[in-house]
Design an enzyme around this catalytic site. Structure first.
Site, PDB file in Angstrom:
ATOM      1  N   GLU A  74      -1.882   8.472   2.991  1.00  0.00           N
ATOM      2  CA  GLU A  74      -2.484   7.193   2.612  1.00  0.00           C
ATOM      3  C   GLU A  74      -3.176   6.609   3.844  1.00  0.00           C
ATOM      4  O   GLU A  74      -2.519   6.134   4.771  1.00  0.00           O
ATOM      5  CB  GLU A  74      -1.395   6.222   2.131  1.00  0.00           C
ATOM      6  CG  GLU A  74      -1.977   4.904   1.667  1.00  0.00           C
ATOM      7  CD  GLU A  74      -0.995   3.729   1.726  1.00  0.00           C
ATOM      8  OE1 GLU A  74      -1.192   2.771   0.973  1.00  0.00           O
ATOM      9  OE2 GLU A  74      -0.049   3.756   2.544  1.00  0.00           O
TER      10      GLU A  74
ATOM     11  N   ASP B 159       3.207   7.609   3.694  1.00  0.00           N
ATOM     12  CA  ASP B 159       2.896   6.185   3.590  1.00  0.00           C
ATOM     13  C   ASP B 159       2.236   5.681   4.877  1.00  0.00           C
ATOM     14  O   ASP B 159       2.685   6.008   5.982  1.00  0.00           O
ATOM     15  CB  ASP B 159       4.228   5.429   3.370  1.00  0.00           C
ATOM     16  CG  ASP B 159       4.043   3.971   3.007  1.00  0.00           C
ATOM     17  OD1 ASP B 159       3.354   3.698   2.019  1.00  0.00           O
ATOM     18  OD2 ASP B 159       4.602   3.112   3.720  1.00  0.00           O
TER      19      ASP B 159
HETATM   20  C1  NOJ Z   1       1.891   1.310   1.358  1.00  0.00           C
HETATM   21  C2  NOJ Z   1       2.559   1.399   0.027  1.00  0.00           C
HETATM   22  O1  NOJ Z   1       1.654   1.939  -0.897  1.00  0.00           O
HETATM   23  C3  NOJ Z   1       3.009   0.003  -0.338  1.00  0.00           C
HETATM   24  O2  NOJ Z   1       3.491  -0.045  -1.663  1.00  0.00           O
HETATM   25  C4  NOJ Z   1       4.059  -0.453   0.647  1.00  0.00           C
HETATM   26  O3  NOJ Z   1       4.397  -1.789   0.386  1.00  0.00           O
HETATM   27  C5  NOJ Z   1       3.532  -0.347   2.079  1.00  0.00           C
HETATM   28  N1  NOJ Z   1       2.869   0.886   2.347  1.00  0.00           N
HETATM   29  C6  NOJ Z   1       4.682  -0.464   3.056  1.00  0.00           C
HETATM   30  O4  NOJ Z   1       5.502   0.671   2.979  1.00  0.00           O
END
Ligand code: NOJ
Length: 559
Positions: free
Chosen positions: A250, A205
């Site tokens: 990500e 993440d």
């Molecule tokens: C990215 C995630 O895809 C999202 O759903 C989340 O709210 C944020 N990171 C914080 O963890």
């Protein structure tokens, strides 16, 4: 194919399926999905052709960000099951040849995590430096917040601590201080734990934010100054512990900045990254019925090492972000696919799923998924896409696309036998509700979207060149058509997609081909096109039509 092509680098030809255990299948009738329910549905995913499950966070959580606010990195949210249920899932998946990767959320913890509780309680807490603090008033950071509907600063004053703490996301998600060696040790320990339980890696993440060091004091920074060295360490660690585990990161950044996160020429940092730029340009192309923005975006993807890979997707669990388009381009996509305010989010994205955006047009929806599976890279599906689920705009914010999986036409879409009022999120009504869109009906129907996506996955898995090839656009005269070729080793596949409603004929000249070659359509049975002695051919395409054409020399070979 060399042996390493097909098996060792498994992620290059994987089919990734993202789901949230809490919305997939409820087996104990409490209104919430659980690990037992998911395990019961593994054969469905296996039949679909999924090879890798990505589980969204299932850890104990304060639940202010749908699980992305973890209170214990070593546990399973008791509402979803036990650690034993998790292991049963991993074992069952493995038995069907399916790997499992899990979300790793270590940019921040929940403010209810014991580390933060201790850190805020006293400046002398051993956990104080696990987080990022300042005692003086912070500057205005309102322009940098990720969730502008709820936050107006990256700093939150904490009464107990008598100081401000840094939070990139919601204020209930204090950022961990990655420059502290103890934090880094804790992170690998947690990773090691889940790897021992059989996972094949992590969807990491918010990678750019994990390694950012805003607010960390200069002395600490001097001790930790190379974020990429840290990512290399994590990758090495996963490699040492598993041999072939992956990090799927990500990083919603421009392509040129993403390149650095893959690491050096040997691809020694993130194994895979989502292609956010390709995804955003896909929507621009759809809105304009012009293939060029998509072609340009995919062409400009930086070349990556053989071990590395782009992950392609149509939508993920968040808002469908269009933040990397220009304001004018974003407005075009909004006008085409989400004109109402309620469909948009944060001024930069859409909280809709694809089928309602395309007014349920089956030709257009199929064409988009044909693109997803034929663009070079590893396709990632978000649960429910395979049956064409829609969103529920009644549900708040990003959660509009995270409604329960629609299994049958029955109450709660067959997701749960609990009273509907016990469900955390209502299913949509109307044409995309479970009476019209569900797994049970589509399984019986050879013409359904589910049958079509199953076929796409089958053909994709038979065509490893799709995962391995570089992107090569073929010249042809129609701006609404994307013609591309994927070639790897002795295999060649030509894909054609018509982004417009009118039919056309696509003339192609195929390099190195003559009349001994022909093209076999992998998606439409019985279609076969000849090539002349100068490699020329003409292929008819319906409005929103698509074809995957295997270039074949020998008619006896399986297409
Ligand atoms: C990215 C995630 O895809 C999202 O759903 C989340 O709210 C944020 N990171 C914080 O963890």
């Amino acid at each position: 194919m060399r042996i390493t092509d097909t098996s060792d680098l498994w992620w290059k030809t994987a089919v990734v399926y993202c789901l949230d255990v809490q919305t997939f299948m409820d087996w104990n009738d409490d209104g919430m999905g659980d690990f037992v329910g998911l395990t019961e549905r593994i054969d469905y995913l296996h039949e679909l052709g999924v090879t890798c499950l990505w589980l969204m966070p299932f850890y104990p959580t304060a639940d202010r960000d749908d699980g992305y606010d973890v209170t214990d990195y070593y546990g399973v949210d008791p509402r979803l099951g036990s650690a034993g249920d998790f292991v049963e899932l991993v074992r069952t998946a493995r038995d069907r040849g399916m790997r499992v990767i899990v979300d790793l959320v270590v940019n921040h913890t929940s403010d209810r995590h014991p580390w933060f509780r201790s850190a805020r309680s006293s400046p002398t807490s051993p956990y104080r430096d696990f987080y990022v603090w300042r005692e003086d008033k912070p500057p205005d950071t309102s322009k940098q917040v990720v969730f502008p509907d709820k936050e107006d600063s990256l700093w939150q004053y904490d009464e107990k601590a008598g100081a401000w703490y840094f939070h990139r996301f919601y204020r209930s998600q204090p950022d961990l201080n990655i420059t502290d060696q103890r934090v880094r040790d804790e992170i690998v320990k947690a990773m090691g734990f889940w790897l021992e339980l059989g996972v094949s890696g992590f969807r990491v993440d918010a990678v750019p934010f994990i390694v950012e060091t805003t607010g960390v004091d200069a002395q600490e920074l001097a001790r930790f100054h190379d974020p990429h060295a840290y990512l290399r360490e994590l990758r090495e660690f996963v490699g040492r512990r598993t041999g072939d585990g992956i990090l799927l990161g990500e990083c919603n950044l421009p392509h040129k900045d993403q390149k650095a996160f893959f690491g050096g020429s040997d691809g020694d940092e993130l194994t895979m990254q989502f292609d956010f730029i390709g995804m955003q340009n896909l929507y621009l192309s759809l809105a304009r019925e012009d293939a060029r923005p998509l072609a340009r975006a995919v062409k400009r993807r930086p070349k990556v090492a053989e071990e590395s890979q782009w992950a392609t997707f149509v939508r993920n669990h968040d808002e469908l972000t269009l933040d990397k388009l220009s304001d004018g381009e974003r407005d075009e996509v909004f006008a085409a696919f989400g004109p109402e305010r309620a469909m948009q989010l944060y001024g930069r994205g859409l909280r809709r799923r694809l089928p309602p955006m395309l007014d349920g047009d089956p030709r257009r929806i199929r064409m988009v998924y044909s693109l997803l599976f034929s663009l070079p890279g590893t396709p990632v599906l978000f649960y429910g896409e395979e049956i064409g689920m829609g969103e529920n705009l009644e549900v708040e914010g990003r959660l509009a696309v995270r409604t329960p999986m629609q299994w049958t036409a029955e109450r709660n879409g067959g997701f749960s036998r609990a009273r509907p009022s016990r469900l955390r999120r209502p299913l949509p009504d109307g044409p995309f509700g479970p009476e019209h869109v569900n797994v049970a009906d589509q399984r019986q129907d050879r013409e359904s979207l589910l049958s079509f996506i199953t076929l796409l996955i089958k053909r994709y898995r038979e065509s490893p060149e799709l995962g391995w090839a570089q992107f090569h656009v073929l010249d042809q005269p129609h701006r609404n058509v994307l013609a591309h070729e994927c070639a790897h080793d002795e295999r060649r596949l030509v894909a054609l997609h018509n982004l417009a409603a009118s039919s056309c004929t696509v003339p192609l000249t195929l390099e190195g081909c003559d009349s001994t070659h022909h093209l076999v359509d992998l998606l439409h049975e019985g279609s076969d096109f000849s090539v002349d002695d100068r490699g020329r051919t003409e292929i008819p395409l319906d409005g929103f039509g698509y074809r995957w054409l295997r270039l074949s020399l020998d008619r006896r070979r399986l297409a």
